[in-house]
Design an enzyme around this catalytic site. Structure first.
Site, mmCIF file in Angstrom:
data_model
loop_
_atom_site.group_PDB
_atom_site.id
_atom_site.type_symbol
_atom_site.label_atom_id
_atom_site.label_comp_id
_atom_site.label_asym_id
_atom_site.label_seq_id
_atom_site.Cartn_x
_atom_site.Cartn_y
_atom_site.Cartn_z
ATOM 1 N N ASN A 112 5.707 -19.203 6.066
ATOM 2 C CA ASN A 112 4.875 -20.109 5.289
ATOM 3 C C ASN A 112 5.547 -21.453 5.019
ATOM 4 O O ASN A 112 4.860 -22.435 4.722
ATOM 5 C CB ASN A 112 4.518 -19.438 3.953
ATOM 6 C CG ASN A 112 3.850 -20.387 2.985
ATOM 7 O OD1 ASN A 112 2.721 -20.825 3.195
ATOM 8 N ND2 ASN A 112 4.564 -20.736 1.917
ATOM 9 N N LYS B 50 1.299 -27.599 13.711
ATOM 10 C CA LYS B 50 0.485 -26.424 13.378
ATOM 11 C C LYS B 50 -0.261 -25.890 14.607
ATOM 12 O O LYS B 50 -0.443 -24.673 14.749
ATOM 13 C CB LYS B 50 -0.501 -26.773 12.262
ATOM 14 C CG LYS B 50 0.160 -26.998 10.906
ATOM 15 C CD LYS B 50 0.931 -25.775 10.439
ATOM 16 C CE LYS B 50 1.458 -25.934 9.029
ATOM 17 N NZ LYS B 50 2.220 -24.755 8.560
ATOM 18 N N TYR C 165 2.091 -33.259 11.652
ATOM 19 C CA TYR C 165 1.728 -31.986 11.024
ATOM 20 C C TYR C 165 0.712 -31.227 11.882
ATOM 21 O O TYR C 165 0.867 -30.027 12.126
ATOM 22 C CB TYR C 165 1.156 -32.264 9.638
ATOM 23 C CG TYR C 165 0.683 -31.040 8.883
ATOM 24 C CD1 TYR C 165 1.583 -30.251 8.182
ATOM 25 C CD2 TYR C 165 -0.660 -30.682 8.869
ATOM 26 C CE1 TYR C 165 1.154 -29.131 7.484
ATOM 27 C CE2 TYR C 165 -1.096 -29.571 8.176
ATOM 28 C CZ TYR C 165 -0.184 -28.795 7.480
ATOM 29 O OH TYR C 165 -0.620 -27.688 6.790
ATOM 30 N N ASP D 135 17.680 -23.952 3.742
ATOM 31 C CA ASP D 135 16.949 -25.017 4.423
ATOM 32 C C ASP D 135 16.627 -24.532 5.826
ATOM 33 O O ASP D 135 17.505 -24.483 6.695
ATOM 34 C CB ASP D 135 17.795 -26.290 4.475
ATOM 35 C CG ASP D 135 17.067 -27.449 5.142
ATOM 36 O OD1 ASP D 135 15.922 -27.247 5.623
ATOM 37 O OD2 ASP D 135 17.632 -28.554 5.199
#
Length: 255
Positions: free
Chosen positions: A93, A163, A159, A65
């Site tokens: 990734n 990013k 998110y 994790d």
């Protein structure tokens, strides 16, 4: 294949998902020995590893994790140990993409995305750089970002922010690690196809297909090809760069 990555040892995080599996497979096809990290998708990662071995390649699956900093460091250490003390490429990734309206988002929901999508990138990169800076030829690190780093989508505030930070982390890391022979870049994909996507989100897929100049969704191997390039000798003078892989949709006017 051209064997662009012959002799390399690569760690691909999040290799149980579609994009990660595509990246790991392309690395193996180009000659790299590949460590496939997964958190829960063990069966999928194992299947990809078996396929790589069936093609004559080397592959190892590790489970962790990566929201846990210590787990990030253990994963990198395990990959390097398996590689005989070498790690030449890291592809960050691993990530999650939940949806949540910003007005109702809790701090815990925010942290869950940031810890997985951003903090893991920091910890894995730092650990990998310690290995790479002590070996001949240095190494390469590639973060998987997103076109949402610059084109926000509704319900994705956590998110998108993570990013965007991943892109800037790569530029900062490229600046600081360049002297050690370590290159750091990002790949920003657009919408990548996966099993069941057209059924689960038909209107979104139709909008994308109408908007994208190339007329199709991306494929995991499209992202994999970009990562292979950035890890190869062909990109020996490329660092701090964000390589957009979106079929040209970002070029479409929004007015």
């Amino acid at each position: 294949m051209s064997q662009l990555l012959e002799g390399q040892v690569a760690l691909v995080t999040g290799a149980g998902g579609g994009i990660g599996r595509g990246i790991a497979t392309r690395f193996a096809e180009e000659g790299a020995a590949v460590v496939l990290h997964c958190r829960t998708a063990v069966a999928a990662a194992d299947e990809t590893a078996r396929r790589i071995r069936g093609l004559g390649g080397r592959a190892l699956v590790v489970r962790a994790d990566l929201a846990d900093e210590d787990a990030c460091r253990r994963t990198v250490a395990e990959a390097a140990e398996w590689g005989g003390g070498r790690l030449t490429a890291l592809v960050n990734n691993a990530g999650v993409q939940p949806t949540q309206e910003l007005a109702g988002m809790t701090a815990a929901q925010w942290r869950a995305v940031v810890d997985t999508n951003l903090s893991s990138v920091f910890a894995c990169t730092q650990a990998a750089a310690e290995v790479m800076r002590g070996q001949d030829g240095g190494g390469s690190v590639t973060h998987i970002a997103s076109i949402e780093a610059t084109h926000p989508a509704p319900l994705h505030a956590h998110y998108c922010a993570a990013k965007a930070a991943v892109v800037m982390h790569a530029r900062s890391a490229a600046l600081e690690y360049g002297g050690s022979g370590i290159r750091v870049n990002t790949v920003s994909p657009g919408l990548i196809d996966r099993e069941g996507l057209a059924q689960a989100w038909p209107e979104g897929v139709r909008r994308w297909e109408r908007a994208v100049p190339t007329g199709r969704l991306g494929r995991p191997e499209d992202v994999g090809d970009a990562c292979v390039f950035l890890a190869s000798r062909l990109a020996s003078w490329v660092t701090g760069h964000d390589l957009v892989v979106d079929g040209g949709v970002s070029a479409r006017p929004t007015w």
